[in-house]
Design a protein around this motif. Structure first.
Motif, PDB file in Angstrom:
ATOM      1  N   GLY A 116     -15.033 -11.693  -0.577  1.00 47.05           N
ATOM      2  CA  GLY A 116     -15.325 -11.058   0.696  1.00 47.05           C
ATOM      3  C   GLY A 116     -14.113 -10.317   1.207  1.00 47.05           C
ATOM      4  N   VAL A 117     -14.184  -9.907   2.461  1.00 47.30           N
ATOM      5  CA  VAL A 117     -13.084  -9.169   3.085  1.00 47.30           C
ATOM      6  C   VAL A 117     -11.916 -10.119   3.304  1.00 47.30           C
ATOM      7  N   LEU A 118     -10.739  -9.734   2.815  1.00 50.47           N
ATOM      8  CA  LEU A 118      -9.512 -10.510   3.026  1.00 50.47           C
ATOM      9  C   LEU A 118      -8.921 -10.184   4.388  1.00 50.47           C
ATOM     10  N   THR A 119      -8.741  -8.895   4.688  1.00 52.46           N
ATOM     11  CA  THR A 119      -8.190  -8.467   5.974  1.00 52.46           C
ATOM     12  C   THR A 119      -8.468  -6.987   6.172  1.00 52.46           C
ATOM     13  N   ASN A 120      -8.314  -6.528   7.391  1.00 55.97           N
ATOM     14  CA  ASN A 120      -8.427  -5.115   7.753  1.00 55.97           C
ATOM     15  C   ASN A 120      -7.086  -4.667   8.313  1.00 55.97           C
ATOM     16  N   ILE A 121      -6.630  -3.505   7.876  1.00 50.55           N
ATOM     17  CA  ILE A 121      -5.324  -3.003   8.292  1.00 50.55           C
ATOM     18  C   ILE A 121      -5.497  -1.683   9.032  1.00 50.55           C
ATOM     19  N   ASN A 122      -5.001  -1.628  10.264  1.00 51.53           N
ATOM     20  CA  ASN A 122      -5.000  -0.357  10.989  1.00 51.53           C
ATOM     21  C   ASN A 122      -3.975   0.556  10.346  1.00 51.53           C
ATOM     22  N   TRP A 123      -4.251   1.877  10.329  1.00 52.87           N
ATOM     23  CA  TRP A 123      -3.297   2.816   9.746  1.00 52.87           C
ATOM     24  C   TRP A 123      -3.392   4.155  10.430  1.00 52.87           C
ATOM     25  N   THR A 124      -2.309   4.912  10.341  1.00 51.79           N
ATOM     26  CA  THR A 124      -2.303   6.302  10.798  1.00 51.79           C
ATOM     27  C   THR A 124      -1.833   7.157   9.631  1.00 51.79           C
ATOM     28  N   HIS A 125      -2.147   8.444   9.705  1.00 47.50           N
ATOM     29  CA  HIS A 125      -1.873   9.366   8.612  1.00 47.50           C
ATOM     30  C   HIS A 125      -2.014  10.776   9.143  1.00 47.50           C
ATOM     31  N   ASN A 126      -1.604  11.749   8.328  1.00 45.60           N
ATOM     32  CA  ASN A 126      -1.844  13.135   8.734  1.00 45.60           C
ATOM     33  C   ASN A 126      -3.178  13.595   8.170  1.00 45.60           C
ATOM     34  N   GLU A 127      -3.462  14.842   8.214  1.00 43.05           N
ATOM     35  CA  GLU A 127      -4.773  15.359   7.819  1.00 43.05           C
ATOM     36  C   GLU A 127      -4.851  15.821   6.371  1.00 43.05           C
ATOM     37  N   THR A 128      -3.931  15.400   5.539  1.00 42.91           N
ATOM     38  CA  THR A 128      -3.900  15.815   4.145  1.00 42.91           C
ATOM     39  C   THR A 128      -4.968  15.105   3.324  1.00 42.91           C
ATOM     40  N   SER A 129      -5.651  15.826   2.436  1.00 44.92           N
ATOM     41  CA  SER A 129      -6.592  15.218   1.514  1.00 44.92           C
ATOM     42  C   SER A 129      -5.836  14.505   0.415  1.00 44.92           C
ATOM     43  N   PRO A 145       5.178  -0.966   8.750  1.00 42.15           N
ATOM     44  CA  PRO A 145       4.673   0.403   8.869  1.00 42.15           C
ATOM     45  C   PRO A 145       5.296   1.370   7.871  1.00 42.15           C
ATOM     46  N   THR A 146       6.573   1.217   7.589  1.00 42.23           N
ATOM     47  CA  THR A 146       7.272   2.216   6.777  1.00 42.23           C
ATOM     48  C   THR A 146       7.286   1.907   5.293  1.00 42.23           C
ATOM     49  N   THR A 147       7.263   0.617   4.901  1.00 37.36           N
ATOM     50  CA  THR A 147       7.311   0.288   3.472  1.00 37.36           C
ATOM     51  C   THR A 147       5.938   0.072   2.863  1.00 37.36           C
ATOM     52  N   GLY A 148       4.907  -0.126   3.689  1.00 33.32           N
ATOM     53  CA  GLY A 148       3.569  -0.393   3.185  1.00 33.32           C
ATOM     54  C   GLY A 148       3.345  -1.838   2.784  1.00 33.32           C
ATOM     55  N   PHE A 149       4.297  -2.716   3.103  1.00 32.43           N
ATOM     56  CA  PHE A 149       4.183  -4.137   2.759  1.00 32.43           C
ATOM     57  C   PHE A 149       3.088  -4.801   3.586  1.00 32.43           C
ATOM     58  N   VAL A 150       2.287  -5.653   2.925  1.00 29.12           N
ATOM     59  CA  VAL A 150       1.292  -6.489   3.596  1.00 29.12           C
ATOM     60  C   VAL A 150       1.464  -7.892   3.031  1.00 29.12           C
ATOM     61  N   ILE A 174       0.881  -1.165   0.000  1.00 25.15           N
ATOM     62  CA  ILE A 174       0.000   0.000   0.000  1.00 25.15           C
ATOM     63  C   ILE A 174       0.914   1.210   0.000  1.00 25.15           C
ATOM     64  N   ILE A 175       0.776   2.021  -1.028  1.00 23.80           N
ATOM     65  CA  ILE A 175       1.672   3.160  -1.226  1.00 23.80           C
ATOM     66  C   ILE A 175       0.851   4.440  -1.219  1.00 23.80           C
ATOM     67  N   SER A 176       1.361   5.460  -0.560  1.00 19.03           N
ATOM     68  CA  SER A 176       0.682   6.753  -0.546  1.00 19.03           C
ATOM     69  C   SER A 176       1.650   7.835  -0.976  1.00 19.03           C
ATOM     70  N   ASP A 177       1.105   8.996  -1.312  1.00 21.62           N
ATOM     71  CA  ASP A 177       1.988  10.124  -1.584  1.00 21.62           C
ATOM     72  C   ASP A 177       2.659  10.540  -0.269  1.00 21.62           C
ATOM     73  N   ASP A 178       3.822  11.181  -0.361  1.00 21.66           N
ATOM     74  CA  ASP A 178       4.588  11.542   0.835  1.00 21.66           C
ATOM     75  C   ASP A 178       3.827  12.455   1.779  1.00 21.66           C
ATOM     76  N   ALA A 179       2.947  13.290   1.240  1.00 23.01           N
ATOM     77  CA  ALA A 179       2.212  14.237   2.077  1.00 23.01           C
ATOM     78  C   ALA A 179       1.291  13.537   3.069  1.00 23.01           C
ATOM     79  N   LEU A 180       0.807  12.351   2.737  1.00 22.90           N
ATOM     80  CA  LEU A 180      -0.122  11.630   3.600  1.00 22.90           C
ATOM     81  C   LEU A 180       0.548  11.050   4.836  1.00 22.90           C
ATOM     82  N   GLU A 181       1.838  10.745   4.759  1.00 25.75           N
ATOM     83  CA  GLU A 181       2.593  10.155   5.865  1.00 25.75           C
ATOM     84  C   GLU A 181       1.931   8.881   6.397  1.00 25.75           C
ATOM     85  N   LEU A 182       1.640   7.961   5.493  1.00 28.03           N
ATOM     86  CA  LEU A 182       1.014   6.682   5.811  1.00 28.03           C
ATOM     87  C   LEU A 182       1.901   5.840   6.716  1.00 28.03           C
ATOM     88  N   SER A 183       1.300   5.232   7.734  1.00 28.72           N
ATOM     89  CA  SER A 183       1.982   4.259   8.570  1.00 28.72           C
ATOM     90  C   SER A 183       0.998   3.126   8.851  1.00 28.72           C
TER      91      SER A 183
END
Length: 127
Positions: free
Chosen positions: A107-120, A88-93, A59-68
Motif C-alpha cells: 500500500g501507500v508508504l507515505t506522501n511527500i509534498n513537493w515544488t518544482h518549475n514548469e519543465t517537462s 528539501p535540497t538533497t531529496g533525502f526521505v 528522490i533525484i531530479s534533473d537540474d531543470a526541474l528544480e525539485l524541492s
C-alpha cells in the motif's frame, strides 16, 4: 506544467529500505516505488514481506526541474507512528519508529509534498 505519462521528470534512487525485524533480508522482501505524482504530491508505495522498522531513499531530479521536497505524511508510515523527514535540497526521505513496525503487506508508504518549475520531464526508478 506538462505531465508525461502522469509523471514529472524525477528519478527515485533507492539507497536502502530496511531496518526490518528479520535476521535475513533480501531485495525481494521490500519493494518501493513512486505510485502517483500530482502537481503538489509524490506518493510512495511499498510491498513488503517482512515487518519494516525504517526506510531511507533519495528522490533525484534533473537540474531543470528544480525539485524541492516538503513534508511527508499519510500512508502506512503515519498509521504506524513513524517519524518521517525529508531534506528539501538533497531529496533525502527517511522514516523510523520507536514502536510499531509496518507489518508485511502492500500500500501507500507515505506522501511527500513537493515544488518544482514548469519543465517537462520523465520518471525512472533505479537503485
Amino acid at each position: 506544467m506538462k505531465i508525461i505519462n502522469g509523471y514529472r521528470g524525477l528519478v527515485i534512487f533507492l539507497i536502502w529500505v530496511m531496518f526490518a525485524t528479520s535476521s535475513s533480508i533480501s531485495a525481494q522482501d521490500v519493494t518501493i516505488w513512486i505510485s502517483d505524482v500530482t502537481e503538489e504530491n509524490i506518493e510512495i508505495s511499498m510491498t513488503n514481506t517482512v515487518n519494516v522498522l525504517g526506510f531511507l531513499f533519495f528522490i533525484i531530479s534533473d537540474d531543470a526541474l528544480e525539485l524541492s521536497l516538503g513534508s511527508a505524511s499519510g500512508g502506512s508510515a503515519q498509521s504506524n507512528s513513524f517519524i518521517v523527514g525529508t531534506s528539501p535540497t538533497t531529496g533525502f526521505v527517511g522514516g523510523f519508529t520507536f514502536g510499531n513496525a509496518i507489518p508485511a503487506g502492500d500500500g501507500v508508504l507515505t506522501n511527500i509534498n513537493w515544488t518544482h518549475n514548469e519543465t517537462s520531464g520523465y520518471l525512472s526508478i533505479g537503485g
